[in-house]
Scaffold this motif. Structure first.
Motif, PDB file in Angstrom:
ATOM      1  N   ILE A 151       6.637   9.056   2.794  1.00 16.11           N
ATOM      2  CA  ILE A 151       7.631   8.105   3.142  1.00 16.11           C
ATOM      3  C   ILE A 151       6.922   7.349   4.152  1.00 16.11           C
ATOM      4  CG2 ILE A 151       9.937   6.811   3.491  1.00 16.11           C
ATOM      5  CD1 ILE A 151      11.096   9.823   2.354  1.00 16.11           C
ATOM      6  N   GLY A 154       2.414   2.775   6.648  1.00 14.32           N
ATOM      7  CA  GLY A 154       1.693   2.281   7.474  1.00 14.32           C
ATOM      8  C   GLY A 154       0.333   3.115   7.788  1.00 14.32           C
ATOM      9  N   VAL A 174       5.998   5.887  -0.622  1.00 14.33           N
ATOM     10  CA  VAL A 174       7.295   4.999  -0.700  1.00 14.33           C
ATOM     11  C   VAL A 174       7.141   4.031   0.490  1.00 14.33           C
ATOM     12  CG1 VAL A 174       9.724   5.263  -0.385  1.00 14.33           C
ATOM     13  CG2 VAL A 174       8.443   6.881  -1.936  1.00 14.33           C
ATOM     14  N   LYS A 208      11.464   0.133  -1.527  1.00 17.58           N
ATOM     15  CA  LYS A 208      12.164   1.106  -1.859  1.00 17.58           C
ATOM     16  C   LYS A 208      12.895   1.626  -0.515  1.00 17.58           C
ATOM     17  CE  LYS A 208      11.663   2.357  -6.205  1.00 17.58           C
ATOM     18  NZ  LYS A 208      12.799   2.177  -7.339  1.00 17.58           N
ATOM     19  N   GLY A 240       6.901   5.786  11.434  1.00 17.23           N
ATOM     20  CA  GLY A 240       6.704   5.379  12.811  1.00 17.23           C
ATOM     21  C   GLY A 240       7.253   6.422  14.023  1.00 17.23           C
ATOM     22  N   ILE A 241       6.908   6.302  15.097  1.00 16.96           N
ATOM     23  CA  ILE A 241       7.376   7.252  16.129  1.00 16.96           C
ATOM     24  C   ILE A 241       8.225   6.684  17.207  1.00 16.96           C
ATOM     25  CG2 ILE A 241       5.025   8.303  15.841  1.00 16.96           C
ATOM     26  CD1 ILE A 241       3.718   6.512  18.044  1.00 16.96           C
ATOM     27  N   GLU A 277       1.665   7.362  25.205  1.00 20.49           N
ATOM     28  CA  GLU A 277       2.739   6.752  24.361  1.00 20.49           C
ATOM     29  C   GLU A 277       4.124   6.723  24.854  1.00 20.49           C
ATOM     30  OE1 GLU A 277       2.230   8.479  20.417  1.00 20.49           O
ATOM     31  OE2 GLU A 277       0.972   7.478  19.825  1.00 20.49           O
ATOM     32  N   GLY A 287       0.637   2.778  20.838  1.00 21.55           N
ATOM     33  CA  GLY A 287       0.625   3.945  19.584  1.00 21.55           C
ATOM     34  C   GLY A 287      -0.621   4.245  19.075  1.00 21.55           C
ATOM     35  N   LEU A 320      -8.424   1.637   9.606  1.00 20.87           N
ATOM     36  CA  LEU A 320      -7.942   2.445   8.833  1.00 20.87           C
ATOM     37  C   LEU A 320      -9.053   3.795   8.576  1.00 20.87           C
ATOM     38  CD1 LEU A 320      -5.336   3.301   7.032  1.00 20.87           C
ATOM     39  CD2 LEU A 320      -6.562   2.201   5.192  1.00 20.87           C
TER      40      LEU A 320
HETATM   41  N1  LIG Z   1      -6.064   4.564  12.033  1.00 19.35           N
HETATM   42  C1  LIG Z   1      -5.086   4.514  13.010  1.00 19.35           C
HETATM   43  O1  LIG Z   1      -5.433   3.790  14.044  1.00 19.35           O
HETATM   44  C2  LIG Z   1      -3.807   5.549  12.990  1.00 19.35           C
HETATM   45  C3  LIG Z   1      -3.741   6.175  11.817  1.00 19.35           C
HETATM   46  C4  LIG Z   1      -2.681   7.162  11.910  1.00 19.35           C
HETATM   47  C5  LIG Z   1      -1.697   7.042  12.865  1.00 19.35           C
HETATM   48  N2  LIG Z   1      -1.872   6.059  13.834  1.00 19.35           N
HETATM   49  C6  LIG Z   1      -0.599   5.642  14.868  1.00 19.35           C
HETATM   50  O2  LIG Z   1       0.169   6.860  14.777  1.00 19.35           O
HETATM   51  C7  LIG Z   1       1.530   6.038  14.881  1.00 19.35           C
HETATM   52  C8  LIG Z   1       2.252   6.611  13.900  1.00 19.35           C
HETATM   53  O3  LIG Z   1       2.018   5.861  12.480  1.00 19.35           O
HETATM   54  P1  LIG Z   1       3.004   5.431  11.611  1.00 19.35           P
HETATM   55  O4  LIG Z   1       2.249   4.683  10.119  1.00 19.35           O
HETATM   56  O5  LIG Z   1       3.919   6.452  11.299  1.00 19.35           O
HETATM   57  O6  LIG Z   1       3.762   4.323  12.174  1.00 19.35           O
HETATM   58  P2  LIG Z   1       3.929   2.363  11.997  1.00 19.35           P
HETATM   59  O7  LIG Z   1       5.031   2.093  12.775  1.00 19.35           O
HETATM   60  O8  LIG Z   1       2.691   1.895  12.288  1.00 19.35           O
HETATM   61  O9  LIG Z   1       4.185   2.393  10.459  1.00 19.35           O
HETATM   62  C9  LIG Z   1       5.491   3.118   9.707  1.00 19.35           C
HETATM   63  C10 LIG Z   1       5.495   2.267   8.442  1.00 19.35           C
HETATM   64  O10 LIG Z   1       6.648   2.770   7.858  1.00 19.35           O
HETATM   65  C11 LIG Z   1       7.245   1.968   7.174  1.00 19.35           C
HETATM   66  N3  LIG Z   1       8.868   2.226   7.123  1.00 19.35           N
HETATM   67  C12 LIG Z   1       9.706   2.181   8.141  1.00 19.35           C
HETATM   68  N4  LIG Z   1      10.861   2.764   7.485  1.00 19.35           N
HETATM   69  C13 LIG Z   1      10.784   3.018   6.159  1.00 19.35           C
HETATM   70  C14 LIG Z   1      11.519   3.557   5.228  1.00 19.35           C
HETATM   71  N5  LIG Z   1      12.646   3.812   5.436  1.00 19.35           N
HETATM   72  N6  LIG Z   1      10.895   3.771   4.236  1.00 19.35           N
HETATM   73  C15 LIG Z   1       9.727   3.231   3.839  1.00 19.35           C
HETATM   74  N7  LIG Z   1       8.720   2.826   4.823  1.00 19.35           N
HETATM   75  C16 LIG Z   1       9.290   2.625   5.987  1.00 19.35           C
HETATM   76  C17 LIG Z   1       7.153   0.581   8.240  1.00 19.35           C
HETATM   77  O11 LIG Z   1       7.430  -0.543   7.553  1.00 19.35           O
HETATM   78  C18 LIG Z   1       5.848   0.787   8.812  1.00 19.35           C
HETATM   79  O12 LIG Z   1       4.973  -0.167   7.702  1.00 19.35           O
HETATM   80  C19 LIG Z   1       1.344   4.611  15.145  1.00 19.35           C
HETATM   81  O13 LIG Z   1       1.415   4.522  16.511  1.00 19.35           O
HETATM   82  C20 LIG Z   1       0.073   4.522  14.673  1.00 19.35           C
HETATM   83  O14 LIG Z   1      -0.654   3.386  15.253  1.00 19.35           O
HETATM   84  C21 LIG Z   1      -2.802   5.301  14.027  1.00 19.35           C
END
Ligand SMILES: NC(=O)c1ccc[n+]([C@@H]2O[C@H](COP(=O)([O-])OP(=O)(O)OC[C@H]3O[C@@H](n4cnc5c(N)ncnc54)[C@H](O)[C@@H]3O)[C@@H](O)[C@H]2O)c1
Ligand SMILES: Cc1cc2nc3c(=O)[nH]c(=O)nc-3n(C[C@H](O)[C@H](O)[C@H](O)COP(=O)(O)OP(=O)(O)OC[C@H]3O[C@@H](n4cnc5c(N)ncnc54)[C@H](O)[C@@H]3O)c2cc1C
Ligand code: SF4
Ligand code: FES
Length: 807
Positions: A151, A154, A174, A208, A240-241, A277, A287, A320
């Motif tokens: 889910i 991101g 999702v 979704k 998200g976090i 963070e 993050g 990515l």
């Molecule tokens: N390559 C990289 O730089 C990298 C890789 C992994 C993680 N991270 C970091 O780790 C942290 C966590 O990453 P993340 O991807 O969880 O956070 P994020 O906040 O970047 O992304 C979360 C995603 O989940 C979606 N979302 C929110 N609620 C939802 C729901 N109910 N159903 C479906 N989708 C929903 C959002 O629209 C968003 O796109 C971030 O700070 C990120 O920058 C970075």
């Protein structure tokens, strides 16, 4: 002088990096104690994605091992959580009943993954992706369960999805919006990324809203607000976090979204600081590691009472980490009424680049498919550089892209203050200085000395190129040991040597004798071992179809809808009325929905049902074109001297001869070739793995070209006079590539790694070429047409018909 007592809560990436900076500045100023909730020394959280994807091992991601703490006189308590702070008494309390006093306290408690408050959230099989434990849970689950749902589309969700796919799970992502990675990408880049990931096998369920997690004790599915549901044995939450700031809040430290800090990372309480963070600076919580490391540097100076420039915030930029998918985003990425965009969208190459400009200043960029401009553009954003009209025109047409210049030219052209490692803020100048000053000659050495490539690792190729640029052949950029997968510590070269020395003749024997950690191996090593065995012992080793990827097992390319595509061999792209009639009849008889001419000048019958494949092959009565394999694919030819008025050589015949000589040959990755009758190059020889071009009085042979996502112009290997010499050089090159490249490595990537000159040096010796041709002949001698084999041999055909399709 009595040392001050410094405590750090949180043994993670930001806190420990800040400690490293402090130790560099004033190694004797503090008596240091660190508390970490996790039972590990400080490790690289970023690389958990690589561990999950099978590209790294948990043992390799430790950043500071137990010795480091000891050597620096640090008292470390792991597996211990700090539960409260008495800021007046300057004491902290832990869940083990420990009370520790401090003079200075740094809070670096990181974040907590946000878990959607859904009914059923506490069911077995519902997890986040944040730490080693989560990673192990996913790897373990993949051994028993098949269907994973992530889910959140991101960065984290997509990297998790790719990792789970590598673990052979069916994966659906999702996402709540219509566009994935909407926090980093504009809709165009987002759709390109989605389509690429779909090709890799990830399914997307967009727009979704998750409503309920289904199942008794363990999850069995996910229901959405629109009433539909998705089956799931494992749900990974990546939505998200949230800053982990409860400890600070309960102890009277000011918290809004995160722990509020000023430009020196000081909280509202004297001698209490926050970094990473968990900290909120000027209303922003970060993050990604680059800003956190910048914060750590400022705090280190402040706490050591040295002059520090204030921390004023960071420009966010990210890549990515999915191999083969290049995505970069920095600063602003959505067009607004006061921004103008410089855009390149090459739909053929799958490249999209957009740079946003406001008042002549670059304020953001999105790059998809080709991210080599990222460091240069990031530098422009970071330094608020204004760009002239001329620069505007040239901004996306730099050295790295279409002009054909090499990676080395690109790094050579970088200015000395351009940043090579975005995570750690290390510039080209710093690395070059370190290379000279400390006599460094490897990426590992540069990493240890400057920190470049220590975090996400994305800058490693750039560091390697810089080393080569500075040191030429003295640079050790290719021989760093990298295990072929996480089931073994053996590198490719070691594995091949062991196969040769121990005379190992089956995949199972290799795994058993060489102490594979996974008795069945994984999807990465099994096909690789099978290839190496075929390559080392072509006559002894019986090809193991069960170790091959599905397309190679089926001898046809599986399509989106589960049907297959059939491409018969047409040497040199030449056909005849009889052959065309036969193909037309087969297409009609089996109701083939689409017949198409491919980019390699072949006819592709698309949409053939699995059960019809053997009959289609029998009726065609043509050899397999191997359009599905890591093998010799097509030799494209131009019209050539027989018909074309410009032609200097007979390209058609040369193409046919090459294709007939080397067809069916297994290679580390697919091989595409072309022969053009003159330098006008109508067969596009310069974007092929091997390109042959007719010139007055002979031929030029080019190698290492690639017309795909990572487009590369081929480089001249040699000029020869006769047709026989062409065959001899092509044979020698092919075998040299077979014997030296990593399984899965295209000639372009291999050549970039080892350098054109090393290939030229190896092949310039006539005796070496003779031996290579002798060995390639042995490999070719045992091959037969797979389609005919399946038709003729009942047992194979049965096996074929019963084969489980496992994409
Ligand atoms: N390559 C990289 O730089 C990298 C890789 C992994 C993680 N991270 C970091 O780790 C942290 C966590 O990453 P993340 O991807 O969880 O956070 P994020 O906040 O970047 O992304 C979360 C995603 O989940 C979606 N979302 C929110 N609620 C939802 C729901 N109910 N159903 C479906 N989708 C929903 C959002 O629209 C968003 O796109 C971030 O700070 C990120 O920058 C970075
Ligand atoms: C899978 C994954 C991939 C990522 N990829 C990238 C990437 O490519 N690029 C990038 O820039 N960033 C990436 N990130 C984000 C990056 O890892 C984080 O930004 C970084 O780790 C944050 O560092 P931190 O020290 O603030 O927090 P953490 O690394 O989370 O460290 C905090 C530590 O404090 C401990 N702790 C918390 N509370 C207490 C307490 N009360 N007592 C004792 N210990 C406590 C926690 O257990 C944890 O170990 C990724 C993250 C993940 C999960
Ligand atoms: S490459 Fe030269 S010989 Fe071949 S078709 Fe083009 S112009 Fe004619
Ligand atoms: S860019 Fe991430 S480690 Fe260098």
């Amino acid at each position: 002088m009595k040392k001050r007592k410094l405590c750090l809560v949180g043994n993670g990436m930001a806190g420990v990096r800040c400690m490293e900076e402090i130790l560099k500045l004033a190694p004797d100023l503090f008596d240091i104690t660190i508390f970490g909730r996790e039972p590990h020394p400080n490790y690289n959280r970023i690389l958990l994605s690589s561990v999950l994807a099978g590209d790294a091992d948990i043992r390799d991601i430790v950043l500071n091992d137990w010795n480091w703490y000891e050597q620096n006189g640090i008292t470390l308590y792991t597996g211990e959580t700090v539960t409260s702070i008495d800021a007046e008494q300057r004491n902290i309390y832990t869940d083990c009943g420990r009370v520790e006093s401090y003079d200075d306290l740094i809070l670096a408690t990181g974040s907590l993954p946000f878990m959607l408050p859904l009914p059923g959230i506490d069911k077995e099989g519902v997890i986040a992706f944040r730490d080693i434990n989560d990673c192990k849970t996913m790897m373990e689950a993949s051994k028993t369960y098949k269907k994973a749902v992530v889910i959140g589309g991101g960065l984290l969700g997509l990297e998790a999805a790719r990792g789970l796919l590598n673990l052979s799970m069916d994966v659906s992502v999702v996402h709540i919006f219509d566009n994935i990675m909407e926090r980093q990408l504009d809709p165009v880049a987002s759709k390109l990324l989605q389509s690429e990931l779909e090709k890799q096998g990830i399914r997307f369920l967009l727009e979704k809203q998750s409503a309920e997690i289904l199942g008794d004790t363990r999850v069995t599915g996910l229901r959405f607000a629109d009433g539909t549901a998705e089956e799931a044995d494992l749900i990974v939450m990546a939505v998200g976090i949230r800053p982990n700031a409860a400890l600070a809040q309960e102890s009277g430290i000011e918290v809004k979204r995160g722990i509020v800090v000023n430009d020196y990372m000081e909280t509202n309480i004297d001698h209490v600081y926050a970094v990473g963070e968990c900290a909120e600076h000027r209303g922003t919580v970060y993050g990604l590691v680059a800003p956190l490391f910048e914060q750590g540097k400022v705090l280190a100076k402040r706490i050591c009472q040295m002059d520090a420039a204030p921390y004023e915030g960071s420009t966010l930029h990210t890549k990515l980490k999915i191999s083969g998918v290049n995505v970069f985003s920095a600063g602003e990425f959505m067009d607004t009424s006061d921004t103008r965009a410089i855009r390149v969208h090459d739909e053929w190459e799958g490249v999209y680049k957009k740079v946003l400009v406001r008042d002549d200043q670059v304020v953001g960029a999105v790059l998809f498919g080709d991210t080599k401009d990222s460091t240069r553009i990031l530098e422009m954003i970071r330094t608020n550089a204004t760009i002239s009209e001329l620069q505007r025109v040239a901004i996306l047409q730099n050295l790295s892209s279409s002009s054909g210049a090499s990676e080395l030219d690109y790094v050579a052209a970088m200015s000395s203050d351009e940043i090579i490692c975005g995570c750690n803020g290390v510039s080209k100048g710093t690395i070059v200085e370190a290379i000279y000053e400390h006599g460094l000659n490897s990426v590992e050495g540069v990493k240890k000395c400057t920190g470049a490539s220590r975090s996400c690792g994305g800058c490693k190729p750039l560091v390697a190129n810089l080393l080569q640029c500075v040191l030429g052949d003295q640079a050790q950029t290719s021989n760093q040991k990298e295990p072929i997968c996480t089931c073994t510590t053996l590198s490719r070269d070691e594995l091949v040597r062991e196969i040769q020395e121990k005379c190992l003749t089956s995949v199972r024997e290799v795994m058993h004798v060489l102490d594979w950690t996974e008795p069945e191996g994984c999807s990465k090593c099994r096909p690789a071992i099978n290839y190496y065995l075929n390559m080392v012992f072509p006559e002894l080793h019986e090809d193991e179809r069960e170790s091959r990827f599905v397309n190679e097992r089926m001898h046809a390319n599986i399509q989106k809808d589960g049907t297959y595509s059939v491409v018969p061999r047409m040497y040199g792209g030449v056909t005849s009325p009889a052959e065309l009639k036969k193909i037309a009849e087969v297409a009609e008889k089996y109701q083939v929905p689409l017949v198409k001419v491919t980019g390699g000048q072949r006819l592709d019958l698309l949409g053939v049902k699995k059960e019809d494949l053997p009959n289609v092959w029998r009726d065609l009565d043509m050899p397999s074109g191997y359009a599905y394999g890591k093998a010799i694919r097509t030799v494209k030819t131009c019209v050539g001297s027989d018909f074309c008025r410009f032609g200097t050589q007979n390209s058609i015949q040369m193409g046919i001869d090459i294709e007939k000589a080397f067809e069916r040959l297994d290679t580390p990755a697919k091989i595409k070739m072309a022969v053009s009758g003159c330098p006008r190059n109508c067969a596009e020889s310069l974007i092929k793995d091997i390109g042959v071009v007719g010139i007055d009085g002979g031929w030029e042979i080019y190698i290492g070209g690639n017309g795909g996502v990572h487009a590369k112009v081929a480089q001249l290997l040699c000029k020869v006079k006769t047709n026989e010499e062409v065959m001899e050089w092509v044979g020698a090159f092919l075998q040299y590539y077979r014997e030296n490249a990593n399984y899965g490595e295209r000639t372009s990537a291999w050549m970039e790694r080892i350098g054109l000159s090393s290939i030229q040096r190896a092949l310039e010796n006539t005796e070496t070429r003779r031996e290579l041709n002798y060995r390639i002949a042995a490999a070719l001698g045992v091959l037969s047409d797979p389609w005919q084999d399946i038709i003729q041999k009942e047992n194979i055909r049965q096996l074929f018909e019963n084969v489980a399709v496992n994409v």
